[in-house]
Design a protein around this motif. Structure first.
Motif, short mmCIF file in Angstrom:
data_model
loop_
_atom_site.label_atom_id
_atom_site.label_comp_id
_atom_site.label_asym_id
_atom_site.label_seq_id
_atom_site.Cartn_x
_atom_site.Cartn_y
_atom_site.Cartn_z
N TYR A 21 0.83 -1.20 0.00
CA TYR A 21 0.00 0.00 0.00
C TYR A 21 0.86 1.25 0.00
N ARG A 22 1.95 1.23 0.79
CA ARG A 22 2.85 2.38 0.83
C ARG A 22 3.53 2.61 -0.51
N ASP A 23 3.98 1.52 -1.16
CA ASP A 23 4.60 1.64 -2.48
C ASP A 23 3.62 2.17 -3.51
N SER A 24 2.36 1.75 -3.40
CA SER A 24 1.35 2.24 -4.35
C SER A 24 1.14 3.73 -4.18
N LYS A 25 1.11 4.21 -2.93
CA LYS A 25 0.94 5.65 -2.69
C LYS A 25 2.10 6.44 -3.27
N VAL A 26 3.32 5.93 -3.09
CA VAL A 26 4.48 6.62 -3.65
C VAL A 26 4.39 6.66 -5.17
N ALA A 27 3.97 5.55 -5.79
CA ALA A 27 3.85 5.50 -7.24
C ALA A 27 2.81 6.50 -7.74
N TYR A 28 1.68 6.58 -7.06
CA TYR A 28 0.64 7.53 -7.46
C TYR A 28 1.11 8.97 -7.30
N LEU A 29 1.86 9.24 -6.24
CA LEU A 29 2.39 10.60 -6.05
C LEU A 29 3.37 10.97 -7.15
N LEU A 30 4.19 10.02 -7.58
CA LEU A 30 5.14 10.29 -8.66
C LEU A 30 4.43 10.50 -10.00
N LEU A 31 3.31 9.80 -10.19
CA LEU A 31 2.57 9.92 -11.44
C LEU A 31 1.68 11.16 -11.48
N PRO A 33 2.11 14.51 -11.06
CA PRO A 33 2.47 15.66 -11.93
C PRO A 33 2.26 15.36 -13.41
N VAL A 34 2.60 14.15 -13.84
CA VAL A 34 2.42 13.80 -15.25
C VAL A 34 0.95 13.78 -15.62
N VAL A 35 0.12 13.23 -14.73
CA VAL A 35 -1.32 13.17 -15.00
C VAL A 35 -1.90 14.59 -15.07
N ILE A 36 -1.44 15.47 -14.18
CA ILE A 36 -1.94 16.85 -14.19
C ILE A 36 -1.56 17.55 -15.49
N LEU A 37 -0.30 17.42 -15.89
CA LEU A 37 0.14 18.03 -17.15
C LEU A 37 -0.58 17.44 -18.35
N LEU A 38 -0.80 16.12 -18.32
CA LEU A 38 -1.53 15.47 -19.40
C LEU A 38 -2.95 15.99 -19.48
N GLY A 39 -3.57 16.17 -18.33
CA GLY A 39 -4.93 16.68 -18.33
C GLY A 39 -5.01 18.11 -18.83
N ILE A 40 -4.02 18.96 -18.45
CA ILE A 40 -4.06 20.37 -18.84
C ILE A 40 -3.75 20.55 -20.32
N PHE A 41 -2.72 19.86 -20.82
CA PHE A 41 -2.22 20.13 -22.17
C PHE A 41 -2.69 19.13 -23.22
N VAL A 42 -3.33 18.02 -22.84
CA VAL A 42 -3.77 17.03 -23.82
C VAL A 42 -5.25 16.74 -23.70
N ILE A 43 -5.68 16.27 -22.52
CA ILE A 43 -7.06 15.80 -22.38
C ILE A 43 -8.05 16.96 -22.50
#
Length: 308
Positions: A21-31, A33-43
């Motif tokens: 669960y802790r590793d999953s939270k870290v992975a989501y936190l790392l992803l 910024p990319v998801v935010i940028l993808l949403g702003i500039f692509v989606i």
């Protein structure tokens, strides 16, 4: 199983679940910024473009809903379909030639010594780092009717000068040559990496059976590079049919629209047409065409993972 034995196993499962669960939270936190940028500039731009494609909208008035009128106008426009056909012709001019040349060059790199192979890889990659604008200007100078290098060379064989970018019969071919030159470097290096990854045992076994270069290429190299070749075919098709800078700078889409490819057609409408919804609808229809052809290529060639 005794209680003393079950308790350590239960504790181990709890620790594993907690760490996972802790590793999953870290992975989501790392992803994030990319998801935010993808949403702003692509989606979001894609969603908003889809909304505007159903509007009669310009930079000077509020959007007015018109339904499918923009799409129907694009589908009824013979110039749009002419640019699509010209785009496919441009793909046939560039992609097969580029793949064949890159394959033979990669075969040469793999066959020579390591030092010479490094020189070859650096030399073939140089065009990739050159700006498309600069390459366009250089080839315009090469194709110049009166003082160009190409007509000067042909003059030694008694051939009259040719208006390479001024004649509709030659203009698209003249644009295709620098497109091949610019894309050859990266394609070749990807093929080199794929060839190096093929186990040498396959070739050694084939050599023991008396197989020559052609037999090795046909029965070992090409089948083992199947997925890489499919990737290069799809990306080459998409890049070629969306070519924009070369025809814009070299010919401006002329003469007589003979080099107006789909993206340049959309750009000219966006620049000159008051109704921006038409340009957005044309871009979305081009996306449908590209997606359909790519899906058909995947279906026909069936990219399965190779099994040793």
């Amino acid at each position: 199983m005794t209680t003393a034995t079950a308790r350590p196993e239960r504790d181990a499962r709890k620790r594993h679940a907690r760490y996972q669960y802790r590793d999953s939270k870290v992975a989501y936190l790392l992803l994030l910024p990319v998801v935010i940028l993808l949403g702003i500039f692509v989606i979001w731009p894609a969603v908003y473009a889809g909304y505007l494609s159903f509007q009669n909208w310009s930079f000077y008035k509020a959007p007015e809903f018109v339904g499918l009128d923009n799409f129907l106008a694009v589908l009824k426009d013979p110039l749009f379909w002419a640019t699509i056909r010209r785009g496919f012709l441009f793909v046939l001019m560039t992609v097969p030639v580029m793949l064949v040349l890159a394959f033979f060059f990669a075969s040469l790199v793999v066959a020579v010594s390591r030092r010479f192979a490094t020189v070859l890889k650096v030399s073939i990659y140089i065009p990739t780092i050159i700006s498309t604008v600069i390459a366009s200007i250089v080839f315009v100078l090469i194709y110049d009717y009166s003082g160009g290098l190409l007509n000067w060379f042909l003059g030694y064989f008694g051939i009259d000068p040719i208006a390479w970018i001024g004649d509709p019969a030659w203009a698209l071919l003249a644009v295709a040559v620098p497109a091949i030159w610019l894309g050859l470097g990266l394609t070749s290096l990807i093929m080199v990496a794929a060839m190096v990854d093929i186990p040498m045992e396959f070739y050694e076994a084939a050599a023991m059976e008396g197989a020559g270069w052609w037999q090795k290429t046909r029965y070992i190299t090409i089948p083992q590079m199947k997925n890489v070749l499919l990737y290069l075919l799809i990306t080459g098709f998409v890049a070629a049919i969306q070519q924009f800078e070369l025809p814009l700078i070299m010919t401006g889409g002329g003469p007589l629209d003979s080099t107006t490819l789909p993206n340049l057609f959309i750009f000219n409408h966006f620049r000159n047409d008051i109704n921006v919804g038409y340009s957005i609808a044309a871009a979305l229809l081009l996306f449908v065409v590209l997606g359909t052809v790519s899906a058909l290529v995947f279906k026909v060639l069936n990219s399965e993972k190779l099994v040793d």
